[in-house]
Design a protein around this motif. Structure first.
Motif, PDB file in Angstrom:
ATOM      1  N   GLU A  48       0.826  -1.210   0.000  1.00 31.99           N
ATOM      2  CA  GLU A  48       0.000   0.000   0.000  1.00 31.99           C
ATOM      3  C   GLU A  48       0.860   1.259   0.000  1.00 31.99           C
ATOM      4  O   GLU A  48       1.881   1.342   0.679  1.00 31.99           O
ATOM      5  CB  GLU A  48      -0.911  -0.004   1.221  1.00 31.99           C
ATOM      6  CG  GLU A  48      -1.921   1.121   1.234  1.00 31.99           C
ATOM      7  CD  GLU A  48      -2.832   1.036   2.449  1.00 31.99           C
ATOM      8  OE1 GLU A  48      -4.050   1.077   2.273  1.00 31.99           O
ATOM      9  OE2 GLU A  48      -2.297   0.908   3.574  1.00 31.99           O
ATOM     10  N   ILE A  49       0.456   2.257  -0.817  1.00 30.25           N
ATOM     11  CA  ILE A  49       1.109   3.567  -0.865  1.00 30.25           C
ATOM     12  C   ILE A  49       0.057   4.610  -0.478  1.00 30.25           C
ATOM     13  O   ILE A  49      -1.004   4.690  -1.115  1.00 30.25           O
ATOM     14  CB  ILE A  49       1.671   3.874  -2.260  1.00 30.25           C
ATOM     15  CG1 ILE A  49       2.766   2.860  -2.641  1.00 30.25           C
ATOM     16  CG2 ILE A  49       2.227   5.292  -2.323  1.00 30.25           C
ATOM     17  CD1 ILE A  49       3.286   3.021  -4.054  1.00 30.25           C
ATOM     18  N   LEU A  50       0.387   5.423   0.546  1.00 29.67           N
ATOM     19  CA  LEU A  50      -0.539   6.458   1.011  1.00 29.67           C
ATOM     20  C   LEU A  50       0.281   7.677   1.420  1.00 29.67           C
ATOM     21  O   LEU A  50       1.099   7.601   2.341  1.00 29.67           O
ATOM     22  CB  LEU A  50      -1.362   5.939   2.198  1.00 29.67           C
ATOM     23  CG  LEU A  50      -2.434   6.870   2.761  1.00 29.67           C
ATOM     24  CD1 LEU A  50      -3.427   7.288   1.667  1.00 29.67           C
ATOM     25  CD2 LEU A  50      -3.169   6.203   3.917  1.00 29.67           C
ATOM     26  N   ILE A  51       0.071   8.781   0.694  1.00 32.41           N
ATOM     27  CA  ILE A  51       0.850  10.004   0.943  1.00 32.41           C
ATOM     28  C   ILE A  51      -0.122  11.188   1.025  1.00 32.41           C
ATOM     29  O   ILE A  51      -0.865  11.461   0.088  1.00 32.41           O
ATOM     30  CB  ILE A  51       1.871  10.254  -0.199  1.00 32.41           C
ATOM     31  CG1 ILE A  51       2.802   9.043  -0.388  1.00 32.41           C
ATOM     32  CG2 ILE A  51       2.696  11.492   0.106  1.00 32.41           C
ATOM     33  CD1 ILE A  51       3.733   9.169  -1.578  1.00 32.41           C
ATOM     34  N   LEU A  52      -0.066  11.882   2.175  1.00 31.06           N
ATOM     35  CA  LEU A  52      -0.792  13.143   2.352  1.00 31.06           C
ATOM     36  C   LEU A  52       0.259  14.232   2.504  1.00 31.06           C
ATOM     37  O   LEU A  52       1.094  14.178   3.406  1.00 31.06           O
ATOM     38  CB  LEU A  52      -1.693  13.094   3.593  1.00 31.06           C
ATOM     39  CG  LEU A  52      -2.449  14.383   3.929  1.00 31.06           C
ATOM     40  CD1 LEU A  52      -3.418  14.758   2.795  1.00 31.06           C
ATOM     41  CD2 LEU A  52      -3.196  14.240   5.269  1.00 31.06           C
ATOM     42  N   MET A  53       0.254  15.200   1.571  1.00 30.07           N
ATOM     43  CA  MET A  53       1.295  16.240   1.559  1.00 30.07           C
ATOM     44  C   MET A  53       0.642  17.599   1.426  1.00 30.07           C
ATOM     45  O   MET A  53      -0.512  17.717   0.979  1.00 30.07           O
ATOM     46  CB  MET A  53       2.263  15.976   0.393  1.00 30.07           C
ATOM     47  CG  MET A  53       1.624  16.080  -0.985  1.00 30.07           C
ATOM     48  SD  MET A  53       2.703  15.508  -2.305  1.00 30.07           S
ATOM     49  CE  MET A  53       2.524  13.749  -2.123  1.00 30.07           C
ATOM     50  N   ASP A  54       1.458  18.613   1.839  1.00 29.50           N
ATOM     51  CA  ASP A  54       0.946  19.976   1.738  1.00 29.50           C
ATOM     52  C   ASP A  54       1.079  20.455   0.300  1.00 29.50           C
ATOM     53  O   ASP A  54       1.635  19.743  -0.552  1.00 29.50           O
ATOM     54  CB  ASP A  54       1.704  20.888   2.714  1.00 29.50           C
ATOM     55  CG  ASP A  54       3.202  20.943   2.415  1.00 29.50           C
ATOM     56  OD1 ASP A  54       3.604  20.631   1.262  1.00 29.50           O
ATOM     57  OD2 ASP A  54       3.975  21.286   3.327  1.00 29.50           O
ATOM     58  N   SER A 109      -9.673  19.982  -1.120  1.00 26.42           N
ATOM     59  CA  SER A 109     -10.297  21.319  -1.081  1.00 26.42           C
ATOM     60  C   SER A 109      -9.458  22.332  -0.304  1.00 26.42           C
ATOM     61  O   SER A 109      -9.536  23.539  -0.557  1.00 26.42           O
ATOM     62  CB  SER A 109     -11.694  21.213  -0.451  1.00 26.42           C
ATOM     63  OG  SER A 109     -11.604  20.650   0.860  1.00 26.42           O
ATOM     64  N   ASN A 110      -8.637  21.887   0.645  1.00 24.48           N
ATOM     65  CA  ASN A 110      -7.795  22.791   1.411  1.00 24.48           C
ATOM     66  C   ASN A 110      -6.428  23.003   0.787  1.00 24.48           C
ATOM     67  O   ASN A 110      -5.531  23.576   1.400  1.00 24.48           O
ATOM     68  CB  ASN A 110      -7.637  22.272   2.850  1.00 24.48           C
ATOM     69  CG  ASN A 110      -7.046  20.858   2.860  1.00 24.48           C
ATOM     70  OD1 ASN A 110      -6.671  20.324   1.835  1.00 24.48           O
ATOM     71  ND2 ASN A 110      -7.004  20.290   4.064  1.00 24.48           N
ATOM     72  N   GLY A 111      -6.210  22.480  -0.414  1.00 20.79           N
ATOM     73  CA  GLY A 111      -4.946  22.676  -1.127  1.00 20.79           C
ATOM     74  C   GLY A 111      -3.955  21.571  -0.956  1.00 20.79           C
ATOM     75  O   GLY A 111      -2.942  21.526  -1.660  1.00 20.79           O
ATOM     76  N   ASN A 112      -4.170  20.711   0.038  1.00 20.36           N
ATOM     77  CA  ASN A 112      -3.268  19.584   0.208  1.00 20.36           C
ATOM     78  C   ASN A 112      -3.430  18.590  -0.956  1.00 20.36           C
ATOM     79  O   ASN A 112      -4.438  18.574  -1.664  1.00 20.36           O
ATOM     80  CB  ASN A 112      -3.544  18.879   1.542  1.00 20.36           C
ATOM     81  CG  ASN A 112      -3.149  19.753   2.721  1.00 20.36           C
ATOM     82  OD1 ASN A 112      -2.339  20.678   2.580  1.00 20.36           O
ATOM     83  ND2 ASN A 112      -3.724  19.477   3.895  1.00 20.36           N
ATOM     84  N   LEU A 113      -2.413  17.728  -1.071  1.00 21.90           N
ATOM     85  CA  LEU A 113      -2.434  16.694  -2.107  1.00 21.90           C
ATOM     86  C   LEU A 113      -2.499  15.325  -1.449  1.00 21.90           C
ATOM     87  O   LEU A 113      -1.840  15.077  -0.435  1.00 21.90           O
ATOM     88  CB  LEU A 113      -1.183  16.776  -2.999  1.00 21.90           C
ATOM     89  CG  LEU A 113      -1.021  18.080  -3.801  1.00 21.90           C
ATOM     90  CD1 LEU A 113       0.333  18.098  -4.512  1.00 21.90           C
ATOM     91  CD2 LEU A 113      -2.150  18.227  -4.820  1.00 21.90           C
ATOM     92  N   LEU A 114      -3.263  14.419  -2.048  1.00 17.36           N
ATOM     93  CA  LEU A 114      -3.423  13.070  -1.517  1.00 17.36           C
ATOM     94  C   LEU A 114      -3.147  12.068  -2.644  1.00 17.36           C
ATOM     95  O   LEU A 114      -3.760  12.144  -3.716  1.00 17.36           O
ATOM     96  CB  LEU A 114      -4.834  12.862  -0.954  1.00 17.36           C
ATOM     97  CG  LEU A 114      -5.119  11.487  -0.343  1.00 17.36           C
ATOM     98  CD1 LEU A 114      -4.182  11.209   0.836  1.00 17.36           C
ATOM     99  CD2 LEU A 114      -6.592  11.391   0.081  1.00 17.36           C
ATOM    100  N   ALA A 115      -2.200  11.153  -2.413  1.00 14.56           N
ATOM    101  CA  ALA A 115      -1.855  10.102  -3.382  1.00 14.56           C
ATOM    102  C   ALA A 115      -2.104   8.753  -2.742  1.00 14.56           C
ATOM    103  O   ALA A 115      -1.537   8.458  -1.675  1.00 14.56           O
ATOM    104  CB  ALA A 115      -0.401  10.217  -3.824  1.00 14.56           C
ATOM    105  N   VAL A 116      -2.933   7.939  -3.363  1.00 14.77           N
ATOM    106  CA  VAL A 116      -3.314   6.634  -2.831  1.00 14.77           C
ATOM    107  C   VAL A 116      -3.093   5.590  -3.934  1.00 14.77           C
ATOM    108  O   VAL A 116      -3.495   5.792  -5.084  1.00 14.77           O
ATOM    109  CB  VAL A 116      -4.776   6.608  -2.379  1.00 14.77           C
ATOM    110  CG1 VAL A 116      -5.138   5.223  -1.847  1.00 14.77           C
ATOM    111  CG2 VAL A 116      -5.017   7.676  -1.335  1.00 14.77           C
ATOM    112  N   GLY A 117      -2.442   4.479  -3.589  1.00 14.33           N
ATOM    113  CA  GLY A 117      -2.213   3.428  -4.588  1.00 14.33           C
ATOM    114  C   GLY A 117      -1.525   2.234  -3.986  1.00 14.33           C
ATOM    115  O   GLY A 117      -1.591   1.998  -2.777  1.00 14.33           O
ATOM    116  N   SER A 118      -0.837   1.478  -4.843  1.00  8.99           N
ATOM    117  CA  SER A 118      -0.154   0.270  -4.377  1.00  8.99           C
ATOM    118  C   SER A 118       1.100   0.037  -5.199  1.00  8.99           C
ATOM    119  O   SER A 118       1.247   0.534  -6.327  1.00  8.99           O
ATOM    120  CB  SER A 118      -1.090  -0.950  -4.479  1.00  8.99           C
ATOM    121  OG  SER A 118      -1.480  -1.151  -5.818  1.00  8.99           O
TER     122      SER A 118
END
Length: 466
Positions: A85-91, A136-145
């Motif tokens: 699993e790949i999960l990244i929450l970034m500004d 919506s708040n400008g952050n970026l979310l990347a979800v994958g595998s």
């Protein structure tokens, strides 16, 4: 002589080409299967990434940023698919807020949607399939595998395909060698027999097995050809010997008469020359008959083949010979059943029938009878061998009332220069010409003692009336 190099064998090349075609077909099928399998795995990963991303964005919209971070943290710690699993929450600048991997090289992601992305996790670089979205708040979310599963599948599929291709190639070569050996063994009998035939032994024949395969049919055809060749060569040998024997006597007489004419007076010379002229004329007739038989056997007359009305043909023969038979005190009967038709040269068939009738007139009188021969000419549809199982055809018979002939004479009647009685007139070529004509038409000629009389039978393949 055996083929040393496998590639020199046509059977080997054909079998190997067929094997190569099968390998190519297998490669195409495996390629399609590979593309479809990899495509299915990729679509599965994409769907999972999109669904996970949509669930998280909906959670953000419903419960806020803190709830999203809590959800991301729980996902990272739940122990499910932690290896892939790949999960990244970034500004907005690309700095990770919460993540189990880091974008490599570190940067802000600009391309949204599903994509391949190189990340660094646990100190090593991996390629993942991720869905990226700007929140919506400008952050970026990347979800994958991680795509390692797909790469493992590709590697496994590649190894299996390579082993299958190698096995198929080996089997193709082995199959080609076996096929070459089988064909060579079957062809060896043909080549061996033909070599002995070429050396002069015309009695050799190719062994024929009980299997009706291509080689068996070919062997039978070649044996039939060799039978015909042996028959022709025996005929040529017999004709050559007979011609030499028959010509020696008249040529010797001609030579002696010419020598006598040199010593005789003018009147005696004229008589001698007249006898010589008669001898030469008879020799000319013999050679003319031989040339006619040779022309018929060559098949040149087939170009004149046309539908023949057997009834009309026999009527013409009867019209010609009936006065001769009646003058001798005999009777010539004609009996035709139906309207038999055959394909051939009407003049040749008429000549053959006329020859049989002529022989019957000369030798077909009843023993002790003072009047001419009573002859019966019959025609109709009949089987090839006189039975219901034979091929349909047209039968023409000429029967007399004479004493017939013995069995040995029956076998030799169509032999060139054969005469049952050496004192009889003729050259022994009439029935030989009849046989040549009948064989030209694909028919059969036979003779039978009927007690009383001798029956000559001509059978021709039938032709339906249109």
């Amino acid at each position: 002589m055996r083929l040393v190099k496998p590639w020199s064998s046509l059977a080997f090349r054909l079998a190997l080409s067929y094997g190569a075609l099968m390998v190519l077909t297998m490669a195409i099928v495996l390629s399609v299967f590979y593309v479809q399998t990899v495509g299915v795995v990729r679509i599965k990963f994409d769907k999972q990434a999109e669904n996970h991303l949509r669930r998280l964005t909906e959670h953000l919209a419903k419960y806020g940023q803190d709830a999203l971070e809590t959800e991301v943290r729980q996902t990272l710690l739940d122990g499910v698919n932690t290896d892939t699993e790949i999960l990244i929450l970034m500004d907005p600048e690309g700095t990770p807020i919460m993540a189990n991997a880091q974008v490599f090289p570190p940067r802000r992601l600009t391309a949204m949607g599903v994509r391949e992305l190189t990340v660094k996790r646990n100190g090593r670089l991996i390629v993942g399939r991720v869905a990226v979205s700007e929140l919506s708040n400008g952050n970026l979310l990347a979800v994958g595998s991680d795509m390692q599963v797909q790469r493992n599948l590709e590697e496994l599929f590649g190894q299996a395909s390579l082993m299958a291709a190698i096995a198929a190639c080996i089997m193709a070569v082995i199959g080609a060698l076996i096929f070459r050996r089988v064909v060579e063994e079957r062809a060896a009998d043909i080549r061996s027999t033909m070599s002995r035939v070429a050396a002069g032994d015309l009695r050799q024949r190719i062994p024929v097995t009980g299997n009706d395969d291509e080689f068996t049919l070919l062997n039978r055809d070649i044996n039939t050809m060799l039978d015909r060749l042996e028959q022709l060569m025996e005929g040529i040998r017999h004709v050559s010997n007979t011609i030499a024997h028959n010509l020696r006597t008249p040529l010797t007489r001609i030579l002696l008469r010419l020598r006598n004419a040199q010593q005789a007076g003018q009147v005696d010379q004229s008589a001698v020359l007249e006898k010589v002229a008669e001898e030469v004329a008879e020799l000319g007739i013999v050679f003319e008959k031989l040339l006619q038989i040779a022309e018929v056997e060559s098949g040149a007359s087939r170009q004149n083949f046309a539908p023949m009305d057997i009834k009309a043909l026999l009527v013409d023969v009867v019209d010609f010979y009936e006065p001769l038979v009646e003058d001798a005190g005999g009777v010539l009967h004609l009996d035709v059943h139906g309207e038999p038709m055959a394909l051939g040269d009407a003049d040749l068939i008429a000549s053959a029938v006329a020859n049989l009738v002529d022989n019957a007139i000369k030798y077909g009188s009843a023993p002790g009878s003072e009047h001419g021969a009573d002859l019966r000419l019959h025609a109709g549809v009949a089987a090839e061998h006189g039975s219901e199982g034979g091929a349909p055809g047209v039968e023409i018979t000429v029967q007399d009332q004479g004493p017939g002939v013995d069995e040995k004479t029956l076998e030799k009647m169509t032999t060139r220069f054969f005469r049952a009685d050496s004192e009889r007139e003729g050259y022994g070529l009439g029935l030989a010409s009849v046989l040549a004509i009948v064989q030209l038409h694909g028919g059969k000629l036979s003779f039978h003692n009927r007690q009383p009389g001798l029956q000559a039978r001509i059978w021709l393949p039938a032709m339906a009336r249109t």
